[in-house]
Design a protein around this motif. Structure first.
Motif, mmCIF file in Angstrom:
data_model
loop_
_atom_site.group_PDB
_atom_site.id
_atom_site.type_symbol
_atom_site.label_atom_id
_atom_site.label_comp_id
_atom_site.label_asym_id
_atom_site.label_seq_id
_atom_site.Cartn_x
_atom_site.Cartn_y
_atom_site.Cartn_z
ATOM 1 N N ASN A 52 32.030 14.735 -93.104
ATOM 2 C CA ASN A 52 32.910 15.808 -92.650
ATOM 3 C C ASN A 52 32.948 15.859 -91.122
ATOM 4 O OD1 ASN A 52 34.607 18.143 -93.045
ATOM 5 N ND2 ASN A 52 32.869 19.339 -92.321
ATOM 6 N N ALA A 53 31.823 15.625 -90.472
ATOM 7 C CA ALA A 53 31.797 15.596 -89.008
ATOM 8 C C ALA A 53 32.648 14.440 -88.483
ATOM 9 C CB ALA A 53 30.360 15.484 -88.504
ATOM 10 N N PHE A 54 32.609 13.294 -89.167
ATOM 11 C CA PHE A 54 33.480 12.174 -88.815
ATOM 12 C C PHE A 54 34.942 12.603 -88.893
ATOM 13 C CE2 PHE A 54 36.351 8.952 -90.516
ATOM 14 C CZ PHE A 54 36.339 8.022 -89.496
ATOM 15 N N GLN A 55 35.284 13.313 -89.956
ATOM 16 C CA GLN A 55 36.658 13.790 -90.125
ATOM 17 C C GLN A 55 37.068 14.630 -88.925
ATOM 18 O OE1 GLN A 55 37.163 16.579 -93.377
ATOM 19 N NE2 GLN A 55 38.883 17.488 -92.364
ATOM 20 N N MET A 56 36.247 15.588 -88.551
ATOM 21 C CA MET A 56 36.600 16.478 -87.445
ATOM 22 C C MET A 56 36.699 15.715 -86.130
ATOM 23 S SD MET A 56 34.633 20.011 -88.471
ATOM 24 C CE MET A 56 33.021 19.271 -88.614
ATOM 25 N N ASN A 57 35.749 14.794 -85.889
ATOM 26 C CA ASN A 57 35.807 14.014 -84.660
ATOM 27 C C ASN A 57 37.049 13.129 -84.644
ATOM 28 O OD1 ASN A 57 35.034 11.183 -83.289
ATOM 29 N ND2 ASN A 57 34.169 12.904 -82.139
ATOM 30 N N SER A 58 37.424 12.611 -85.783
ATOM 31 C CA SER A 58 38.614 11.753 -85.854
ATOM 32 C C SER A 58 39.872 12.529 -85.504
ATOM 33 C CB SER A 58 38.739 11.135 -87.239
ATOM 34 O OG SER A 58 37.663 10.252 -87.474
ATOM 35 N N PHE A 59 39.967 13.763 -85.987
ATOM 36 C CA PHE A 59 41.127 14.580 -85.627
ATOM 37 C C PHE A 59 41.155 14.861 -84.128
ATOM 38 C CE2 PHE A 59 41.281 16.113 -90.200
ATOM 39 C CZ PHE A 59 42.464 15.466 -90.483
ATOM 40 N N GLU A 60 39.993 14.921 -83.495
ATOM 41 C CA GLU A 60 39.931 15.177 -82.053
ATOM 42 C C GLU A 60 40.362 13.972 -81.220
ATOM 43 O OE1 GLU A 60 36.101 18.171 -82.596
ATOM 44 O OE2 GLU A 60 35.824 16.235 -81.643
ATOM 45 N N VAL A 61 39.975 12.774 -81.635
ATOM 46 C CA VAL A 61 40.184 11.598 -80.794
ATOM 47 C C VAL A 61 41.482 10.850 -81.092
ATOM 48 C CG1 VAL A 61 38.913 9.910 -82.214
ATOM 49 C CG2 VAL A 61 38.928 9.679 -79.730
ATOM 50 N N THR A 62 42.032 11.005 -82.272
ATOM 51 C CA THR A 62 43.227 10.256 -82.648
ATOM 52 C C THR A 62 44.423 10.514 -81.729
ATOM 53 O OG1 THR A 62 42.490 10.021 -84.923
ATOM 54 C CG2 THR A 62 44.852 9.803 -84.530
ATOM 55 N N PRO A 63 44.676 11.735 -81.287
ATOM 56 C CA PRO A 63 45.811 11.925 -80.367
ATOM 57 C C PRO A 63 45.674 11.126 -79.071
ATOM 58 C CG PRO A 63 45.155 14.022 -81.306
ATOM 59 C CD PRO A 63 44.100 13.021 -81.698
ATOM 60 N N ALA A 64 44.482 11.013 -78.547
ATOM 61 C CA ALA A 64 44.283 10.224 -77.320
ATOM 62 C C ALA A 64 44.581 8.760 -77.572
ATOM 63 C CB ALA A 64 42.856 10.404 -76.801
ATOM 64 N N PHE A 65 44.139 8.248 -78.717
ATOM 65 C CA PHE A 65 44.421 6.854 -79.062
ATOM 66 C C PHE A 65 45.922 6.636 -79.228
ATOM 67 C CE2 PHE A 65 45.186 3.835 -82.608
ATOM 68 C CZ PHE A 65 44.901 2.666 -81.921
#
Length: 129
Positions: A52-65
């Motif tokens: 679940n923490a991976f999920q939240m971090n992914s939502f945070e970093v994907t826009p930058a990518f």
């Protein structure tokens, strides 16, 4: 369509891999929990909590990518193959990040995160021309 754009699509759906692992491995998630899944996710422990923490971090970093890929493509200062390779490397870093998170290998997880951020920076730098 460039490979890098396909990587953006993959990146958009990667968080849901973490969601699936958190919710549907082991037992406990069902129709009742679906009424308030965030409360359910807050009760998780172990690898499911880390998924679940991976999920939240992914939502945070994907826009930058996504922004880095789009900017690199629009500015057209970098070779398309370079942009594609950096995008593929970023997806790879995120998959490694997930694996290391699930396995509770904190130092390797942090290294994969830093590499991913470096790849985002590299996309911006190579597009500067």
């Amino acid at each position: 369509m460039p490979i890098a754009f396909w990587c953006v699509l993959v990146a958009i759906f990667l968080p849901y891999l973490g969601t699936g692992i958190a919710k549907f491995t082991g037992s406990g998630f069902g129709p009742r929990q679906n009424h308030d899944p965030r409360t359910f996710l807050a009760t998780l422990e172990g690898y499911r909590k880390r998924a679940n923490a991976f999920q939240m971090n992914s939502f945070e970093v994907t826009p930058a990518f996504a922004a880095a890929v789009i900017i690199a493509q629009v500015l057209n200062n970098a070779e398309p193959a370079t942009i594609d390779r950096l995008a593929i490397a970023w997806i790879t870093s995120r998959l490694l990040y997930l694996i290391f998170y699930l396995a509770d290998l904190a130092a390797l997880r942090s290294l994969a995160w830093f590499i991913g951020m470096g790849l985002i920076a590299a996309l911006f730098i190579c597009s500067a021309g």
